[in-house]
Write an enzyme that holds these catalytic residues in place. Structure first.
Site, PDB file in Angstrom:
ATOM      1  N   THR A 141       9.007 -12.643 -68.360  1.00 37.77           N
ATOM      2  CA  THR A 141       7.959 -13.017 -67.471  1.00 37.77           C
ATOM      3  C   THR A 141       7.206 -13.895 -68.202  1.00 37.77           C
ATOM      4  O   THR A 141       6.859 -14.383 -69.299  1.00 37.77           O
ATOM      5  CB  THR A 141       6.602 -11.771 -67.440  1.00 37.77           C
ATOM      6  OG1 THR A 141       5.396 -12.288 -67.132  1.00 37.77           O
ATOM      7  CG2 THR A 141       6.309 -11.258 -68.983  1.00 37.77           C
ATOM      8  N   ASP A 143       4.038 -14.525 -67.993  1.00 43.51           N
ATOM      9  CA  ASP A 143       2.559 -14.098 -68.247  1.00 43.51           C
ATOM     10  C   ASP A 143       2.567 -13.594 -69.746  1.00 43.51           C
ATOM     11  O   ASP A 143       1.501 -13.800 -70.291  1.00 43.51           O
ATOM     12  CB  ASP A 143       2.256 -12.746 -67.622  1.00 43.51           C
ATOM     13  CG  ASP A 143       2.045 -12.770 -65.970  1.00 43.51           C
ATOM     14  OD1 ASP A 143       2.329 -13.960 -65.361  1.00 43.51           O
ATOM     15  OD2 ASP A 143       2.110 -12.037 -65.188  1.00 43.51           O
ATOM     16  N   GLY A 190      -1.032 -15.560 -64.573  1.00 46.65           N
ATOM     17  CA  GLY A 190      -0.990 -14.777 -65.720  1.00 46.65           C
ATOM     18  C   GLY A 190      -1.594 -13.265 -65.927  1.00 46.65           C
ATOM     19  O   GLY A 190      -1.698 -12.536 -66.714  1.00 46.65           O
ATOM     20  N   GLN A 302       4.175 -23.444 -61.570  1.00 47.98           N
ATOM     21  CA  GLN A 302       4.444 -23.191 -63.147  1.00 47.98           C
ATOM     22  C   GLN A 302       5.404 -22.361 -63.508  1.00 47.98           C
ATOM     23  O   GLN A 302       6.030 -22.446 -64.694  1.00 47.98           O
ATOM     24  CB  GLN A 302       3.168 -22.635 -63.643  1.00 47.98           C
ATOM     25  CG  GLN A 302       2.640 -21.361 -62.926  1.00 47.98           C
ATOM     26  CD  GLN A 302       1.156 -21.080 -62.946  1.00 47.98           C
ATOM     27  OE1 GLN A 302       0.524 -20.984 -63.827  1.00 47.98           O
ATOM     28  NE2 GLN A 302       0.525 -21.135 -61.765  1.00 47.98           N
ATOM     29  N   ARG A 303       6.078 -21.592 -62.668  1.00 45.62           N
ATOM     30  CA  ARG A 303       7.065 -20.722 -62.825  1.00 45.62           C
ATOM     31  C   ARG A 303       8.621 -21.213 -62.441  1.00 45.62           C
ATOM     32  O   ARG A 303       9.590 -20.491 -62.784  1.00 45.62           O
ATOM     33  CB  ARG A 303       6.853 -19.284 -62.462  1.00 45.62           C
ATOM     34  CG  ARG A 303       6.994 -19.017 -61.047  1.00 45.62           C
ATOM     35  CD  ARG A 303       6.555 -17.651 -60.491  1.00 45.62           C
ATOM     36  NE  ARG A 303       6.721 -17.401 -59.113  1.00 45.62           N
ATOM     37  CZ  ARG A 303       6.040 -16.588 -58.512  1.00 45.62           C
ATOM     38  NH1 ARG A 303       5.244 -15.872 -59.084  1.00 45.62           N
ATOM     39  NH2 ARG A 303       6.429 -16.366 -57.292  1.00 45.62           N
TER      40      ARG A 303
END
Ligand code: F6P
Length: 421
Positions: A141, A143, A190, A302-303
Protein backbone atom coordinates in the site's frame (compact mmCIF):
# COMPACT_ATOMS: atom_id res chain seq x y z
CA UNK A 1 5.92 -27.89 -4.17
CA UNK A 2 3.28 -30.48 -4.95
CA UNK A 3 0.29 -28.38 -5.93
CA UNK A 4 -0.40 -25.12 -7.71
CA UNK A 5 -0.27 -21.50 -6.63
CA UNK A 6 -2.91 -18.84 -7.09
CA UNK A 7 -2.17 -15.15 -6.60
CA UNK A 8 -4.43 -12.09 -6.48
CA UNK A 9 -4.11 -8.34 -6.11
CA UNK A 10 -6.53 -6.25 -4.12
CA UNK A 11 -7.14 -2.63 -3.08
CA UNK A 12 -5.44 0.45 -4.48
CA UNK A 13 -2.46 -0.31 -6.71
CA UNK A 14 1.13 0.91 -6.32
CA UNK A 15 4.03 1.45 -8.69
CA UNK A 16 5.60 -1.82 -7.50
CA UNK A 17 2.64 -4.12 -6.84
CA UNK A 18 3.54 -6.08 -9.97
CA UNK A 19 7.07 -6.53 -8.73
CA UNK A 20 5.51 -8.55 -5.88
CA UNK A 21 3.48 -10.48 -8.45
CA UNK A 22 6.70 -11.20 -10.34
CA UNK A 23 8.30 -12.32 -7.05
CA UNK A 24 5.42 -14.73 -6.36
CA UNK A 25 5.58 -16.10 -9.90
CA UNK A 26 9.35 -16.61 -9.85
CA UNK A 27 9.41 -18.26 -6.44
CA UNK A 28 6.49 -20.55 -7.31
CA UNK A 29 8.10 -21.69 -10.57
CA UNK A 30 11.51 -22.13 -8.90
CA UNK A 31 9.86 -24.26 -6.21
CA UNK A 32 8.29 -26.55 -8.74
CA UNK A 33 4.67 -25.33 -8.87
CA UNK A 34 3.02 -26.93 -11.85
CA UNK A 35 0.86 -23.91 -12.50
CA UNK A 36 0.71 -20.36 -11.22
CA UNK A 37 -2.75 -18.90 -11.60
CA UNK A 38 -3.63 -15.23 -11.35
CA UNK A 39 -7.06 -14.16 -10.06
CA UNK A 40 -8.62 -11.56 -12.31
CA UNK A 41 -9.91 -8.73 -10.09
CA UNK A 42 -8.98 -10.37 -6.82
CA UNK A 43 -11.33 -12.55 -4.82
CA UNK A 44 -14.35 -10.95 -6.48
CA UNK A 45 -13.23 -12.16 -9.90
CA UNK A 46 -12.28 -15.57 -8.52
CA UNK A 47 -15.85 -16.06 -7.34
CA UNK A 48 -16.84 -15.78 -11.01
CA UNK A 49 -14.02 -18.19 -11.92
CA UNK A 50 -12.04 -15.39 -13.53
CA UNK A 51 -8.42 -16.52 -13.50
CA UNK A 52 -5.51 -16.90 -15.89
CA UNK A 53 -2.49 -19.14 -16.26
CA UNK A 54 0.32 -16.63 -15.69
CA UNK A 55 2.82 -18.54 -17.83
CA UNK A 56 0.78 -17.53 -20.88
CA UNK A 57 1.64 -13.89 -20.20
CA UNK A 58 5.07 -14.08 -18.58
CA UNK A 59 7.10 -15.85 -21.24
CA UNK A 60 10.65 -14.66 -20.68
CA UNK A 61 13.04 -13.05 -18.21
CA UNK A 62 12.44 -9.77 -20.01
CA UNK A 63 8.70 -10.11 -19.34
CA UNK A 64 9.48 -10.53 -15.63
CA UNK A 65 11.57 -7.34 -15.72
CA UNK A 66 8.84 -5.42 -17.58
CA UNK A 67 6.20 -6.72 -15.15
CA UNK A 68 8.29 -5.47 -12.22
CA UNK A 69 8.17 -1.99 -13.79
CA UNK A 70 4.50 -1.99 -14.82
CA UNK A 71 2.22 0.12 -12.59
CA UNK A 72 -1.42 -0.69 -11.72
CA UNK A 73 -2.62 -4.15 -10.81
CA UNK A 74 -1.62 -6.39 -13.72
CA UNK A 75 -4.30 -8.91 -12.74
CA UNK A 76 -6.94 -6.32 -11.95
CA UNK A 77 -8.05 -5.42 -8.45
CA UNK A 78 -11.17 -5.22 -6.27
CA UNK A 79 -12.34 -3.80 -2.97
CA UNK A 80 -14.46 -6.75 -1.89
CA UNK A 81 -15.27 -7.65 1.71
CA UNK A 82 -15.85 -11.32 2.42
CA UNK A 83 -18.72 -12.02 4.83
CA UNK A 84 -18.03 -13.26 8.32
CA UNK A 85 -17.00 -16.94 8.11
CA UNK A 86 -19.98 -17.98 10.25
CA UNK A 87 -22.44 -16.15 8.01
CA UNK A 88 -21.13 -16.60 4.48
CA UNK A 89 -20.98 -20.39 4.18
CA UNK A 90 -21.98 -20.46 0.52
CA UNK A 91 -19.33 -18.00 -0.61
CA UNK A 92 -16.62 -19.94 1.23
CA UNK A 93 -17.80 -23.26 -0.17
CA UNK A 94 -17.68 -21.76 -3.63
CA UNK A 95 -14.14 -20.41 -3.16
CA UNK A 96 -12.82 -23.71 -1.82
CA UNK A 97 -14.54 -25.63 -4.58
CA UNK A 98 -12.62 -23.51 -7.13
CA UNK A 99 -9.36 -23.89 -5.21
CA UNK A 100 -9.79 -27.67 -5.08
CA UNK A 101 -10.61 -27.82 -8.78
CA UNK A 102 -7.38 -25.93 -9.56
CA UNK A 103 -5.37 -28.10 -7.14
CA UNK A 104 -4.24 -25.02 -5.19
CA UNK A 105 -1.67 -25.52 -2.46
CA UNK A 106 -0.87 -21.83 -1.82
CA UNK A 107 -3.17 -18.84 -2.07
CA UNK A 108 -1.26 -15.54 -2.07
CA UNK A 109 -2.98 -12.16 -1.78
CA UNK A 110 -1.10 -8.91 -2.39
CA UNK A 111 -2.82 -6.06 -0.58
CA UNK A 112 -3.28 -3.66 2.32
CA UNK A 113 -5.19 -3.85 5.61
CA UNK A 114 -8.57 -4.60 4.00
CA UNK A 115 -7.04 -7.31 1.80
CA UNK A 116 -5.47 -8.92 4.86
CA UNK A 117 -9.02 -9.32 6.15
CA UNK A 118 -9.53 -11.70 3.21
CA UNK A 119 -6.44 -13.74 4.17
CA UNK A 120 -7.58 -13.80 7.78
CA UNK A 121 -11.07 -15.09 6.91
CA UNK A 122 -9.95 -17.66 4.34
CA UNK A 123 -7.24 -19.09 6.59
CA UNK A 124 -9.67 -19.23 9.54
CA UNK A 125 -12.24 -20.99 7.39
CA UNK A 126 -9.64 -23.49 6.12
CA UNK A 127 -8.55 -24.20 9.68
CA UNK A 128 -12.01 -24.86 11.10
CA UNK A 129 -13.11 -26.94 8.13
CA UNK A 130 -9.90 -28.93 7.80
CA UNK A 131 -8.93 -27.66 4.33
CA UNK A 132 -5.29 -28.14 3.35
CA UNK A 133 -4.71 -24.88 1.39
CA UNK A 134 -2.35 -22.29 2.85
CA UNK A 135 -3.11 -18.54 2.74
CA UNK A 136 -0.41 -15.89 2.86
CA UNK A 137 -0.52 -12.10 2.60
CA UNK A 138 1.98 -9.91 0.76
CA UNK A 139 2.05 -6.31 2.07
CA UNK A 140 1.26 -3.54 -0.36
CA UNK A 141 0.00 0.00 0.00
CA UNK A 142 1.25 3.46 -0.81
CA UNK A 143 -0.42 4.56 2.46
CA UNK A 144 2.23 2.75 4.56
CA UNK A 145 -0.41 2.16 7.23
CA UNK A 146 -0.05 -1.60 7.83
CA UNK A 147 0.63 -2.64 11.40
CA UNK A 148 3.73 -4.61 12.46
CA UNK A 149 5.79 -4.20 9.27
CA UNK A 150 8.39 -1.38 9.31
CA UNK A 151 6.99 -0.11 6.01
CA UNK A 152 4.99 -1.37 3.06
CA UNK A 153 6.18 -1.93 -0.50
CA UNK A 154 4.70 0.81 -2.67
CA UNK A 155 5.25 3.54 -0.10
CA UNK A 156 8.88 4.29 -1.03
CA UNK A 157 8.11 4.84 -4.71
CA UNK A 158 5.07 7.02 -4.01
CA UNK A 159 7.15 9.00 -1.48
CA UNK A 160 9.87 9.49 -4.10
CA UNK A 161 7.32 10.74 -6.63
CA UNK A 162 5.71 13.08 -4.05
CA UNK A 163 9.03 14.57 -2.90
CA UNK A 164 10.23 15.05 -6.48
CA UNK A 165 6.99 16.53 -7.81
CA UNK A 166 6.60 18.79 -4.76
CA UNK A 167 10.09 20.12 -5.45
CA UNK A 168 9.22 20.74 -9.11
CA UNK A 169 5.97 22.51 -8.18
CA UNK A 170 7.81 24.73 -5.70
CA UNK A 171 10.40 25.57 -8.38
CA UNK A 172 7.62 26.35 -10.86
CA UNK A 173 5.99 28.76 -8.39
CA UNK A 174 9.21 30.58 -7.56
CA UNK A 175 9.51 31.68 -11.19
CA UNK A 176 6.43 33.86 -10.66
CA UNK A 177 7.56 35.49 -7.45
CA UNK A 178 8.06 38.99 -8.96
CA UNK A 179 5.42 41.32 -7.47
CA UNK A 180 2.89 38.52 -7.31
CA UNK A 181 1.53 36.46 -4.47
CA UNK A 182 0.60 32.85 -5.04
CA UNK A 183 -0.38 29.91 -2.83
CA UNK A 184 -0.33 26.34 -4.12
CA UNK A 185 -2.09 23.60 -2.16
CA UNK A 186 -0.97 20.06 -2.97
CA UNK A 187 -3.29 17.20 -2.01
CA UNK A 188 -1.70 13.86 -1.21
CA UNK A 189 -3.28 10.42 -0.69
CA UNK A 190 -2.94 8.20 2.36
CA UNK A 191 -6.42 8.23 3.88
CA UNK A 192 -6.07 8.58 7.66
CA UNK A 193 -2.29 8.15 7.69
CA UNK A 194 0.09 11.01 6.93
CA UNK A 195 3.15 9.04 5.80
CA UNK A 196 2.82 10.14 2.18
CA UNK A 197 2.02 13.77 2.97
CA UNK A 198 5.00 13.93 5.31
CA UNK A 199 7.18 12.60 2.50
CA UNK A 200 6.70 15.96 0.70
CA UNK A 201 9.28 17.26 3.21
CA UNK A 202 11.95 15.19 1.47
CA UNK A 203 11.88 17.84 -1.27
CA UNK A 204 13.79 20.06 1.17
CA UNK A 205 17.51 20.52 0.57
CA UNK A 206 20.15 23.06 -0.33
CA UNK A 207 18.26 23.98 -3.49
CA UNK A 208 14.68 23.88 -2.15
CA UNK A 209 12.97 25.02 1.06
CA UNK A 210 10.28 22.35 0.80
CA UNK A 211 6.61 23.01 1.58
CA UNK A 212 5.94 25.95 3.91
CA UNK A 213 3.21 24.06 5.74
CA UNK A 214 2.47 20.33 5.93
CA UNK A 215 -0.85 19.06 7.32
CA UNK A 216 -1.16 15.40 8.30
CA UNK A 217 -4.48 13.70 9.07
CA UNK A 218 -3.24 12.53 12.46
CA UNK A 219 -4.01 15.99 13.91
CA UNK A 220 -7.29 17.96 13.66
CA UNK A 221 -7.25 20.66 11.01
CA UNK A 222 -8.19 24.20 12.06
CA UNK A 223 -9.21 26.33 9.07
CA UNK A 224 -8.95 29.65 10.94
CA UNK A 225 -5.44 28.90 12.18
CA UNK A 226 -4.50 27.78 8.66
CA UNK A 227 -5.64 31.10 7.18
CA UNK A 228 -3.87 33.20 9.78
CA UNK A 229 -0.64 31.20 9.27
CA UNK A 230 -0.85 31.86 5.54
CA UNK A 231 -1.42 35.58 6.07
CA UNK A 232 1.62 35.77 8.35
CA UNK A 233 3.75 33.85 5.83
CA UNK A 234 2.66 36.20 3.04
CA UNK A 235 4.17 39.11 4.99
CA UNK A 236 7.55 37.40 4.54
CA UNK A 237 7.31 35.69 1.14
CA UNK A 238 5.24 35.85 -2.03
CA UNK A 239 5.07 32.24 -3.11
CA UNK A 240 3.80 29.63 -0.67
CA UNK A 241 3.37 25.89 -1.06
CA UNK A 242 1.24 23.80 1.29
CA UNK A 243 1.05 19.99 1.38
CA UNK A 244 -2.21 18.60 2.76
CA UNK A 245 -3.36 15.06 3.24
CA UNK A 246 -6.60 14.05 1.53
CA UNK A 247 -7.68 12.78 4.97
CA UNK A 248 -7.41 15.94 7.09
CA UNK A 249 -10.44 16.47 9.30
CA UNK A 250 -11.81 19.32 11.36
CA UNK A 251 -12.12 18.96 15.16
CA UNK A 252 -15.58 17.41 14.86
CA UNK A 253 -14.27 14.67 12.56
CA UNK A 254 -15.58 16.06 9.24
CA UNK A 255 -13.24 15.45 6.33
CA UNK A 256 -12.21 18.81 4.83
CA UNK A 257 -12.87 17.22 1.43
CA UNK A 258 -16.55 16.99 2.42
CA UNK A 259 -16.78 20.73 3.00
CA UNK A 260 -16.45 21.39 -0.72
CA UNK A 261 -18.09 19.64 -3.61
CA UNK A 262 -16.64 16.23 -2.77
CA UNK A 263 -17.33 12.90 -4.42
CA UNK A 264 -19.99 10.95 -2.58
CA UNK A 265 -18.67 7.38 -2.80
CA UNK A 266 -18.12 4.81 -0.06
CA UNK A 267 -16.44 1.42 -0.72
CA UNK A 268 -17.27 -2.04 0.69
CA UNK A 269 -15.03 -1.43 3.71
CA UNK A 270 -16.84 1.84 4.50
CA UNK A 271 -14.04 4.12 3.24
CA UNK A 272 -15.22 7.41 1.76
CA UNK A 273 -13.54 8.50 -1.45
CA UNK A 274 -11.44 11.45 -0.30
CA UNK A 275 -10.86 13.99 -2.99
CA UNK A 276 -11.26 17.75 -3.32
CA UNK A 277 -9.45 18.89 -0.14
CA UNK A 278 -6.94 21.02 -2.06
CA UNK A 279 -9.50 22.57 -4.37
CA UNK A 280 -11.74 23.45 -1.40
CA UNK A 281 -8.82 25.11 0.43
CA UNK A 282 -7.54 26.86 -2.71
CA UNK A 283 -10.91 28.47 -3.36
CA UNK A 284 -11.19 29.46 0.31
CA UNK A 285 -7.76 31.10 -0.01
CA UNK A 286 -8.88 33.09 -3.08
CA UNK A 287 -12.01 34.21 -1.26
CA UNK A 288 -10.41 35.12 2.06
CA UNK A 289 -6.95 36.25 1.06
CA UNK A 290 -7.64 37.32 -2.48
CA UNK A 291 -4.36 36.14 -4.02
CA UNK A 292 -3.84 33.63 -6.80
CA UNK A 293 -4.17 30.09 -5.56
CA UNK A 294 -3.90 26.73 -7.21
CA UNK A 295 -4.89 23.21 -6.21
CA UNK A 296 -2.75 20.28 -7.33
CA UNK A 297 -4.17 16.82 -6.62
CA UNK A 298 -1.55 14.12 -7.16
CA UNK A 299 -4.39 11.60 -7.21
CA UNK A 300 -3.55 8.35 -9.01
CA UNK A 301 -0.27 9.74 -10.39
CA UNK A 302 1.41 9.13 -7.03
CA UNK A 303 0.63 5.41 -7.07
CA UNK A 304 1.26 4.78 -10.78
CA UNK A 305 4.50 6.69 -11.31
CA UNK A 306 6.62 3.61 -12.05
CA UNK A 307 9.01 5.75 -14.12
CA UNK A 308 10.39 7.19 -10.89
CA UNK A 309 10.06 4.09 -8.69
CA UNK A 310 12.64 3.58 -5.97
CA UNK A 311 15.03 0.71 -6.58
CA UNK A 312 14.85 -0.27 -2.90
CA UNK A 313 11.07 -0.47 -3.22
CA UNK A 314 11.04 -2.48 -6.46
CA UNK A 315 13.52 -4.97 -5.01
CA UNK A 316 11.76 -5.33 -1.65
CA UNK A 317 8.38 -5.77 -3.35
CA UNK A 318 9.85 -8.64 -5.37
CA UNK A 319 11.38 -10.28 -2.29
CA UNK A 320 8.19 -10.15 -0.17
CA UNK A 321 6.29 -11.90 -2.98
CA UNK A 322 8.81 -14.76 -2.97
CA UNK A 323 8.89 -14.93 0.83
CA UNK A 324 5.11 -15.47 0.94
CA UNK A 325 5.39 -18.47 -1.39
CA UNK A 326 8.26 -19.89 0.64
CA UNK A 327 6.30 -19.55 3.89
CA UNK A 328 3.12 -21.10 2.44
CA UNK A 329 5.08 -24.02 1.02
CA UNK A 330 6.63 -24.49 4.45
CA UNK A 331 3.14 -24.85 5.95
CA UNK A 332 2.44 -21.31 7.20
CA UNK A 333 -1.05 -19.90 6.79
CA UNK A 334 -2.96 -16.81 8.00
CA UNK A 335 0.21 -14.74 8.04
CA UNK A 336 1.69 -11.76 6.21
CA UNK A 337 5.30 -11.11 5.24
CA UNK A 338 6.73 -8.22 7.27
CA UNK A 339 9.86 -6.11 6.91
CA UNK A 340 12.07 -5.47 9.95
CA UNK A 341 14.56 -2.61 9.82
CA UNK A 342 17.86 -2.78 11.68
CA UNK A 343 19.44 0.49 10.65
CA UNK A 344 18.86 3.59 8.54
CA UNK A 345 22.45 4.23 7.58
CA UNK A 346 23.47 1.91 6.11
CA UNK A 347 19.91 0.82 5.43
CA UNK A 348 19.47 -2.79 6.53
CA UNK A 349 16.36 -4.89 6.87
CA UNK A 350 15.21 -8.48 7.00
CA UNK A 351 11.98 -10.32 6.21
CA UNK A 352 9.76 -12.30 8.50
CA UNK A 353 6.13 -13.43 8.74
CA UNK A 354 3.50 -12.35 11.25
CA UNK A 355 -0.03 -13.36 12.27
CA UNK A 356 -2.47 -11.56 9.97
CA UNK A 357 -5.08 -11.25 12.75
CA UNK A 358 -2.90 -8.56 14.28
CA UNK A 359 -2.66 -6.70 10.96
CA UNK A 360 -6.04 -6.94 9.19
CA UNK A 361 -8.25 -3.84 9.43
CA UNK A 362 -5.75 -2.00 11.62
CA UNK A 363 -4.16 1.39 10.72
CA UNK A 364 -0.62 2.43 11.63
CA UNK A 365 -0.44 6.21 11.85
CA UNK A 366 2.50 8.63 12.02
CA UNK A 367 3.54 8.87 15.69
CA UNK A 368 2.88 12.27 17.29
CA UNK A 369 6.56 12.69 18.12
CA UNK A 370 7.42 12.56 14.38
CA UNK A 371 5.19 15.59 13.73
CA UNK A 372 6.49 19.06 14.66
CA UNK A 373 5.08 20.65 17.84
CA UNK A 374 2.94 23.19 15.95
CA UNK A 375 1.57 20.39 13.73
CA UNK A 376 2.68 21.90 10.41
CA UNK A 377 5.79 19.86 9.60
CA UNK A 378 7.51 16.54 10.19
CA UNK A 379 10.63 15.95 12.29
CA UNK A 380 14.13 14.83 11.31
CA UNK A 381 13.30 11.32 12.63
CA UNK A 382 10.50 11.13 10.09
CA UNK A 383 12.88 12.16 7.29
CA UNK A 384 15.52 9.65 8.45
CA UNK A 385 12.89 6.91 8.38
CA UNK A 386 11.67 7.67 4.83
CA UNK A 387 14.98 8.62 3.17
CA UNK A 388 16.39 5.07 2.74
CA UNK A 389 13.15 3.91 1.13
CA UNK A 390 13.34 6.31 -1.84
CA UNK A 391 16.88 5.38 -2.85
CA UNK A 392 17.98 4.14 -6.26
CA UNK A 393 16.32 4.03 -9.64
CA UNK A 394 14.67 1.25 -11.58
CA UNK A 395 14.76 2.47 -15.18
CA UNK A 396 11.81 1.45 -17.30
CA UNK A 397 12.22 -0.59 -20.47
CA UNK A 398 11.70 2.18 -23.02
CA UNK A 399 10.07 1.70 -26.40
CA UNK A 400 9.64 4.71 -28.66
CA UNK A 401 10.70 6.97 -25.79
CA UNK A 402 7.91 5.71 -23.52
CA UNK A 403 7.98 3.00 -20.79
CA UNK A 404 6.85 -0.42 -21.93
CA UNK A 405 4.22 -2.24 -19.80
CA UNK A 406 3.13 -5.87 -19.58
CA UNK A 407 -0.65 -6.21 -19.87
CA UNK A 408 -3.54 -8.59 -20.32
CA UNK A 409 -5.41 -7.69 -23.50
CA UNK A 410 -8.97 -6.67 -22.65
CA UNK A 411 -11.56 -8.32 -24.83
CA UNK A 412 -14.42 -6.22 -26.12
CA UNK A 413 -18.01 -7.39 -25.56
CA UNK A 414 -18.15 -8.28 -29.25
CA UNK A 415 -14.98 -10.42 -29.11
CA UNK A 416 -16.35 -12.23 -26.07
CA UNK A 417 -19.68 -12.86 -27.77
CA UNK A 418 -17.91 -14.20 -30.87
CA UNK A 419 -16.02 -16.69 -28.69
CA UNK A 420 -19.16 -17.55 -26.76
CA UNK A 421 -17.67 -16.35 -23.42
O1 F6P B 1 -5.43 2.75 -0.11
C1 F6P B 1 -4.67 3.28 -1.13
C2 F6P B 1 -5.31 4.53 -1.70
O2 F6P B 1 -4.51 4.95 -2.76
C3 F6P B 1 -5.56 5.65 -0.67
O3 F6P B 1 -4.45 6.44 -0.45
C4 F6P B 1 -6.69 6.40 -1.31
O4 F6P B 1 -7.48 7.08 -0.37
C5 F6P B 1 -7.47 5.31 -1.95
O5 F6P B 1 -6.59 4.24 -2.21
C6 F6P B 1 -8.15 5.73 -3.21
O6 F6P B 1 -8.78 4.63 -3.75
P1 F6P B 1 -9.65 4.66 -5.07
O7 F6P B 1 -8.71 4.83 -6.22
O8 F6P B 1 -10.35 3.34 -5.06
O9 F6P B 1 -10.57 5.83 -4.94
Amino acid sequence: MKGNVIVGQSGGPTAVINSSLAGVYRAAIDRGAKKVYGMRYGIQGLLDEQYIDLSKYIKSDLDVEILKRTPSSFLGTCRFKLPDIHEGGEIYERIFEILEKLDIECFIYIGGNDSMDTIKKLSDYALISGKPQKFMGVPKTIDNDLAVTDHTPGFGSAAKYIATSTKEIIRDGLGFSYKKKMITVIEIMGRNAGWLTGASALSRGEDCDGPDLIYLPELPFDTEKFMSRLKKLLEKKDVITVAVSEGIRTKDGTYVSELGSSVDYVDAFGHKQLSGTASYLASLISQEIGCKSRAVEFSTLQRSAAHIASRVDVDEAFVVGGEAVKAAEGGDSGKMVVINRYSNDPYQCSFDIYDVHRIANDERLVPREWISKDGTDVTDEFIDYVRPLIQGDSPSVMVGGIPRHLFIPVKTKREKAEKGE
